[in-house]
Write a protein that holds these residues in place. Structure first.
Motif, short mmCIF file in Angstrom:
data_model
loop_
_atom_site.label_atom_id
_atom_site.label_comp_id
_atom_site.label_asym_id
_atom_site.label_seq_id
_atom_site.Cartn_x
_atom_site.Cartn_y
_atom_site.Cartn_z
N LYS A 1 40.21 46.13 41.28
CA LYS A 1 40.01 47.57 41.46
C LYS A 1 40.20 48.31 40.14
CE LYS A 1 41.37 51.47 44.35
NZ LYS A 1 42.27 51.92 45.45
N GLY A 2 39.20 49.08 39.76
CA GLY A 2 39.29 49.88 38.54
C GLY A 2 39.11 49.08 37.26
N ARG A 3 38.80 47.80 37.36
CA ARG A 3 38.65 46.94 36.18
C ARG A 3 37.28 47.16 35.56
NH1 ARG A 3 40.16 41.44 35.37
NH2 ARG A 3 41.79 41.73 36.93
N VAL A 4 37.25 47.60 34.34
CA VAL A 4 35.99 47.81 33.63
C VAL A 4 35.36 46.46 33.29
CG1 VAL A 4 34.90 48.78 31.57
CG2 VAL A 4 36.80 49.99 32.68
N GLY A 5 34.10 46.29 33.63
CA GLY A 5 33.38 45.08 33.28
C GLY A 5 33.62 43.90 34.19
N ALA A 6 34.36 44.10 35.28
CA ALA A 6 34.64 42.99 36.20
C ALA A 6 33.36 42.59 36.94
CB ALA A 6 35.72 43.37 37.19
N ALA A 7 33.14 41.30 37.05
CA ALA A 7 31.98 40.80 37.77
C ALA A 7 32.27 40.73 39.26
CB ALA A 7 31.60 39.42 37.24
N LYS A 8 31.22 40.63 40.06
CA LYS A 8 31.40 40.48 41.50
C LYS A 8 32.03 39.11 41.77
CE LYS A 8 28.85 40.54 45.87
NZ LYS A 8 27.52 40.66 46.52
N PRO A 9 33.06 39.04 42.64
CA PRO A 9 33.73 37.76 42.91
C PRO A 9 32.74 36.71 43.41
CG PRO A 9 34.97 39.58 43.86
CD PRO A 9 33.68 40.15 43.38
N ASP A 10 32.87 35.52 42.88
CA ASP A 10 31.98 34.42 43.23
C ASP A 10 32.79 33.37 44.00
OD1 ASP A 10 30.16 32.39 43.43
OD2 ASP A 10 29.76 32.21 41.28
N PHE A 11 32.84 33.53 45.32
CA PHE A 11 33.63 32.61 46.14
C PHE A 11 33.05 31.19 46.10
CE2 PHE A 11 35.23 36.20 49.15
CZ PHE A 11 35.97 36.71 48.11
N ASP A 12 31.75 31.08 45.98
CA ASP A 12 31.15 29.74 45.95
C ASP A 12 31.62 28.95 44.74
OD1 ASP A 12 29.74 30.11 48.30
OD2 ASP A 12 27.96 30.90 47.30
N ARG A 13 31.84 29.64 43.64
CA ARG A 13 32.35 28.95 42.44
C ARG A 13 33.77 28.44 42.69
NH1 ARG A 13 32.74 31.48 36.30
NH2 ARG A 13 33.16 29.50 35.25
#
Length: 276
Positions: A121-133
């Motif tokens: 939350k609020g993290r600049v540049g954070a990617a969408k979580p990749d649960f499959d990875r």
């Protein structure tokens, strides 16, 4: 000069901290350690040495247990962590996998991972979580994706705890006794995956362990604590070949001894050389 710059820009830098519980009980006494970016560093020592307290000082959990950092500094990269709230520390890119796993037992595996996205939350540049990875690292969790975490085995819960940490896309993971209560084969599997995560994602790790053999197998450097202080540190290869480290932490013995600790034997040897 390059070494000094590396220390300043380390993933974690703890400088001479003192930690007190309930305003009176001192646990850490001038502790200093550094975790370089992308490195795996072990923090070893017997029960009560202050290892878990060190991790809680970094992740901001001490005030929840009537503890406080009385002096010294804690830095993650160039962010000062002293006094920062735990949720803000998590959002700055530090994940803490606590001893005992601490997953949400009534939630499914997938719901546990969704809950962990709060660290983004609020993290600049954070990617969408990749649960499959994440499931690629821990295929057993993929098979139990819709199962409640409370019904997982101890090893699977530890895998889930590590996966929850990875959801927050950390720069540094604090791992507290990941081998605790697990069968040797499961420990070997989990430590291999931890090393793979470090290698593939470049995330730095500070690993608290009593299983020195397992820690030495995946870490490049180590610190050994006694009574709230670091008594020896250095590259794993050098410590592995140190006779006193072998004797006190790797289970090699040359017979009975009158000294009670690593610190005592080092003091005895220094005194003996001085008298000679």
């Amino acid at each position: 000069m390059a070494m000094a710059e590396e220390v300043v820009d380390a993933a974690l830098r703890i400088e001479n901290i003192e930690v007190v519980y309930h305003h009176t009980i001192q646990v850490l006494r001038g502790l200093s350690l550094h975790v370089p970016k992308g490195a795996m560093v072990a923090l070893l020592g017997s029960n009560g040495a202050g290892k878990t307290t060190t991790l809680k000082a970094v992740s901001g959990l001490l005030p929840l247990e009537k503890g406080e950092v009385r002096s010294g500094e804690i830095w993650a990269a160039n962010i000062a962590l002293n006094g920062m709230a735990p949720h803000l520390i998590a959002r700055s890119g530090i994940a803490h996998v606590r001893e005992g796993r601490h997953v949400f037992e009534d939630l499914t595996v997938e719901e546990n991972l969704i809950a962990a996205t709060s660290a983004l939350k609020g993290r600049v540049g954070a990617a969408k979580p990749d649960f499959d990875r994440l499931f690629a690292y821990f295929p057993r969790l993929a098979e139990r994706r819709q199962q409640r975490a409370g019904y997982l085995s101890g090893g699977e819960q530890q895998m889930l705890a590590i996966s929850r940490a990875l959801v927050g896309q950390p720069n540094l993971i604090l791992l507290d006794e990941p081998s605790l209560g697990l069968a040797p084969k499961v420990v070997e599997e989990i430590f291999a995956i931890i090393a793979r995560i470090n290698r593939e994602q470049g995330v730095a790790m500070l690993l608290v362990e009593q299983n020195a053999f397992a820690a030495f197998g995946i870490c490049s450097d180590a610190y050994i604590m006694e009574n709230g202080k670091v008594v020896v540190s250095g590259p794993v290869e050098r410590l592995r070949n140190d006779a006193d480290v072998q004797r006190f932490y790797l289970g090699y013995s040359e017979g009975a001894s009158e000294v009670a600790s690593f610190r005592d034997v080092k003091h005895y040897k220094r005194r003996k050389r001085w008298l000679s």
